[in-house]
Design an enzyme around this catalytic site. Structure first.
Site, PDB file in Angstrom:
ATOM      1  N   ASP A   1     -31.852  24.266  20.656  1.00 39.15           N
ATOM      2  CA  ASP A   1     -31.163  25.295  19.938  1.00 39.15           C
ATOM      3  C   ASP A   1     -31.050  25.035  18.595  1.00 39.15           C
ATOM      4  O   ASP A   1     -31.760  24.100  18.107  1.00 39.15           O
ATOM      5  CB  ASP A   1     -29.735  25.159  20.312  1.00 39.15           C
ATOM      6  CG  ASP A   1     -29.263  23.658  20.606  1.00 39.15           C
ATOM      7  OD1 ASP A   1     -29.881  22.728  20.110  1.00 39.15           O
ATOM      8  OD2 ASP A   1     -28.190  23.376  21.328  1.00 39.15           O
TER       9      ASP A   1
ATOM     10  N   ASN B   1     -16.998  19.348  27.445  1.00 43.07           N
ATOM     11  CA  ASN B   1     -16.657  20.359  28.388  1.00 43.07           C
ATOM     12  C   ASN B   1     -18.057  20.732  29.181  1.00 43.07           C
ATOM     13  O   ASN B   1     -17.850  21.719  30.162  1.00 43.07           O
ATOM     14  CB  ASN B   1     -16.181  21.810  27.675  1.00 43.07           C
ATOM     15  CG  ASN B   1     -17.162  22.158  26.853  1.00 43.07           C
ATOM     16  OD1 ASN B   1     -18.465  21.808  26.660  1.00 43.07           O
ATOM     17  ND2 ASN B   1     -17.054  23.432  26.158  1.00 43.07           N
TER      18      ASN B   1
ATOM     19  N   HIS C   1     -20.930  21.492  28.618  1.00 45.05           N
ATOM     20  CA  HIS C   1     -22.080  22.372  28.152  1.00 45.05           C
ATOM     21  C   HIS C   1     -23.366  21.521  27.995  1.00 45.05           C
ATOM     22  O   HIS C   1     -23.426  20.184  27.789  1.00 45.05           O
ATOM     23  CB  HIS C   1     -21.637  23.018  26.761  1.00 45.05           C
ATOM     24  CG  HIS C   1     -21.800  22.107  25.655  1.00 45.05           C
ATOM     25  ND1 HIS C   1     -21.019  22.403  24.533  1.00 45.05           N
ATOM     26  CD2 HIS C   1     -22.361  20.962  25.176  1.00 45.05           C
ATOM     27  CE1 HIS C   1     -20.998  21.462  23.474  1.00 45.05           C
ATOM     28  NE2 HIS C   1     -21.898  20.814  23.834  1.00 45.05           N
TER      29      HIS C   1
ATOM     30  N   GLU D   1     -22.003  27.158  27.032  1.00 50.46           N
ATOM     31  CA  GLU D   1     -20.649  26.792  27.256  1.00 50.46           C
ATOM     32  C   GLU D   1     -19.973  27.185  28.631  1.00 50.46           C
ATOM     33  O   GLU D   1     -20.842  28.105  29.149  1.00 50.46           O
ATOM     34  CB  GLU D   1     -19.612  27.485  26.239  1.00 50.46           C
ATOM     35  CG  GLU D   1     -20.240  27.378  24.728  1.00 50.46           C
ATOM     36  CD  GLU D   1     -19.831  25.882  24.241  1.00 50.46           C
ATOM     37  OE1 GLU D   1     -19.071  25.059  25.084  1.00 50.46           O
ATOM     38  OE2 GLU D   1     -20.138  25.512  23.093  1.00 50.46           O
TER      39      GLU D   1
END
Ligand code: PGA
Length: 234
Positions: free
Chosen positions: A62, A128, A130, A135
């Protein structure tokens, strides 16, 4: 999933290094790479090694949209500082977050991935669950795409920026589907803040609520966790 429990991230980095070394010995030529604090110890081991990546290519997971490559917070800069300057590859690909047409850039990147199928993909995990910037709620067959960052990710990443408003609001990320296309996946997770996410990834249901749970569907995953990150596993 093969789970390797280690004392801390320093030992984890040595184990991660061994996975890279074995992959190279087995003929791996394409490496999927990640940024963040998690892979730093593995990159330190790689930098200090005599492994030769000069015939290999890398593709990063990314990149932020809107940061110049020389911005201290760009992932381009991170990768050069932590690995590429010391350990040359034949080519290093990252999504271009300055591309004039971001959607065209995501398509170009997905094309690069199909021309260079990843042999070993390195991953960290968010609190979380990800992976990359995928997400909770991201589709498991997702390809490289433009992401609007969630407030929790902006908050987590703001520690690296002078002001919260300097954190980019968008990124380009490989999708979960792109990630699952790798032949082998190495996930590293350290610290008790990752314990819930690690438990959901390994023992929870396979659900987009925890993007990393998609790794349960992949046949060749190694997970390196320290005692704190593993503390909630049965
Ligand atoms: P970290 O980030 O390695 O800095 O903890 C991992 C992630 O959010 O994917």
């Amino acid at each position: 999933m093969q789970i390797i429990k280690v004392k801390d991230s320093v030992v984890g980095g040595k184990k991660g290094f061994e996975v890279f070394k074995q992959a190279l010995a087995n003929g791996a030529k394409v490496f999927g790479l990640a940024t963040g604090s998690t892979p730093e110890t593995t990159y330190t081991e790689l930098r200090n090694s005599d492994l030769d990546f000069s015939q290999c290519v890398s593709l990063n997971l990314d990149e932020y949209v809107g940061l110049q490559p020389d911005n201290p917070q760009s992932y381009y800069r991170f990768m050069h500082e932590h690995l590429f300057d010391a350990k040359p590859f034949k080519h290093n690909y990252l999504p271009n977050g300055m591309a004039p047409d971001i959607v065209a850039e995501t398509a170009r990147y997905e094309e690069l991935l199909s021309e260079n199928p990843i042999d070993l993909q390195l991953l960290g995990i968010g609190r979380n669950g990800h992976i990359g910037f995928n997400e909770p709620g991201s589709p498991f067959d997702g390809k490289t795409h433009k992401v609007k960052l969630t407030q929790s990710t902006i908050d987590a990443n703001s520690r690296f920026f002078e002001h919260e408003e300097d954190v980019p609001r968008y990124a380009i990320s490989m999708g979960i589907g792109s990630i699952l296309s790798a032949k082998q996946i190495l996930m590293e997770a350290y610290g008790e803040k990752k314990a819930d996410a690690v438990k959901a990834m390994v023992e929870g249901p396979i659900t987009p609520d925890c993007p990393a749970s998609a790794l349960q569907k992949h046949p060749n995953v190694i997970v390196i966790v320290d005692e704190a990150a593993a503390s909630k596993l049965n």
